[in-house]
Structure formats: C-alpha cells, structure tokens
Design an enzyme around this catalytic site. Sequence first.
Site, PDB file in Angstrom:
ATOM      1  CG  HIS A   1       6.838  -2.849  -8.789  1.00 26.80           C
ATOM      2  ND1 HIS A   1       5.755  -3.587  -9.243  1.00 26.80           N
ATOM      3  CD2 HIS A   1       6.480  -2.432  -7.537  1.00 26.80           C
ATOM      4  CE1 HIS A   1       4.816  -3.623  -8.319  1.00 26.80           C
ATOM      5  NE2 HIS A   1       5.219  -2.930  -7.273  1.00 26.80           N
TER       6      HIS A   1
ATOM      7  CG  ASN B   1       2.273   3.145  -1.868  1.00 33.47           C
ATOM      8  OD1 ASN B   1       2.846   4.055  -2.453  1.00 33.47           O
ATOM      9  ND2 ASN B   1       2.338   3.000  -0.556  1.00 33.47           N
TER      10      ASN B   1
ATOM     11  CG  ASP C   1       4.888  -4.829 -12.130  1.00 32.65           C
ATOM     12  OD1 ASP C   1       4.457  -3.660 -12.030  1.00 32.65           O
ATOM     13  OD2 ASP C   1       5.028  -5.583 -11.152  1.00 32.65           O
TER      14      ASP C   1
ATOM     15  CG  ASN D   1       0.770  -2.417  -3.229  1.00 34.80           C
ATOM     16  OD1 ASN D   1      -0.196  -3.007  -2.763  1.00 34.80           O
ATOM     17  ND2 ASN D   1       2.002  -2.575  -2.761  1.00 34.80           N
TER      18      ASN D   1
END
Length: 220
Positions: free
Chosen positions: A20, A92, A117, A138
């Site tokens: 991530h 997020n 990513d 997200n």
Amino acid sequence: MIQLIAFLGNYGHEYADTRHNAAWLFEDSLPFASRLSWEKKFKGEFSSIDYQTLAEWFFEAGLLKKREDGSLPIPQEAPQRIYFLKPLTYMNLSGEAIAEAAHFYKIKPEEILICHDEIELPLGTLSLKWSGGLGGHNGLRSAKTCLSTADFWRMRFGVGKPANGNVADYVLGSFTADEKITLSQVFVSASTLLSKVLVAKDAQRLIQEWGKKKVAPDGK
C-alpha cells in the site's frame, strides 16, 4: 498542466515497506528526493519547488533533454511551482489532505497527479490514467469524495492481487526481496514518466504509450 503530486500511503514504521506504500517508496527513489525539503502541512508532509529548478533536476538525472538552443523544454503554460504531498491521514482519508492543499493553492482536480498502488495490475506494470473508476482503492475513493470529482490523474504501480486470502492483509503485507528488485526497476521508468508528465501541455498524449506498460518482470 500538473501542479500537485500526491503520494498515497500509510504513516508509521510498520507500514514502510508494504504494498500500500508503493507510492511513498517511489517518492523516496526519485533522483532528487534528498533535495526536497518537507514540512508538516495540509494534514501531511508537504514540499514545493519552483518549476525551473525541478526541470533542472530532471535534466541532471538524465530524464530531460535540452532543446537545440540549450534551453530546457519548459512550456509557456508551466506553473511557477510544483507541489508534493504525502498525506499522513492514513489511506482512507487521503483526500482530506489533497483537497486542503488544492483549495489553498487554487489547484484544479485536473492539475493533480495521485500516485498509488494498484492491485488490478500485475507487479512490474506502470500505468498513467486519467479519471475513470477507482478500482476499490480507498485512497482514491477519499480523493473523489473530497474533490467532488474523479477527474484527476493517476500514476498506478501494479502490485498484483492474492490468489487466495484477504486483500486488505495483502496490501498491508510487505514486498518480498525479489519484488523489491522489480519495484526498483519500475521506479526508474516511473521517474521518466513523471518527467514527461510534468512538461506535457496535454498529458493525454502519453496514455497511448503509458496507459498500461510492463516495464519490469513480476519478480515471481
């Protein structure tokens, strides 16, 4: 033209080498990364550099060529400064930081490039994308909510997806040693792409070549 480049990731040592955080790893790999001066601002780490200096750094790294008259290929439409942002809100809520910086500097969504990513692309793949779907990401979802549009640019780093198991666990898992080698090769191409994006009057012309480009083996 692009004015704001946002690198999505998760803050904290435990997330440093995770899938991530591919975009943060990319920022660290930039040939001029050590020359950027960061400050805590806009719910993130923020840096800015005048366009001329950044173009010179790209030239010094061999990523830009000068014109026949010896000048750098800087369009008349180029912004005075380029802004870099690493949101520290966790993934997020990334859009909050991006929107805050964009609002302060009056930057339009179409002048924003978000690096992130992408599980829908295999490792070793690099992609430049304009607008469109969010792929369940997200960080992008937050950006769309806070900017009230999905009409922004994305530089996507393929990380692949798990054959089995939880996707969240996968993206929060660390790259293997072989995957890091592949990623380092991808980042070389990504630096080239970034230089092209920043001097492009219309980045749309780059999509034909860079829309979904395999630039390194997948490391498996």
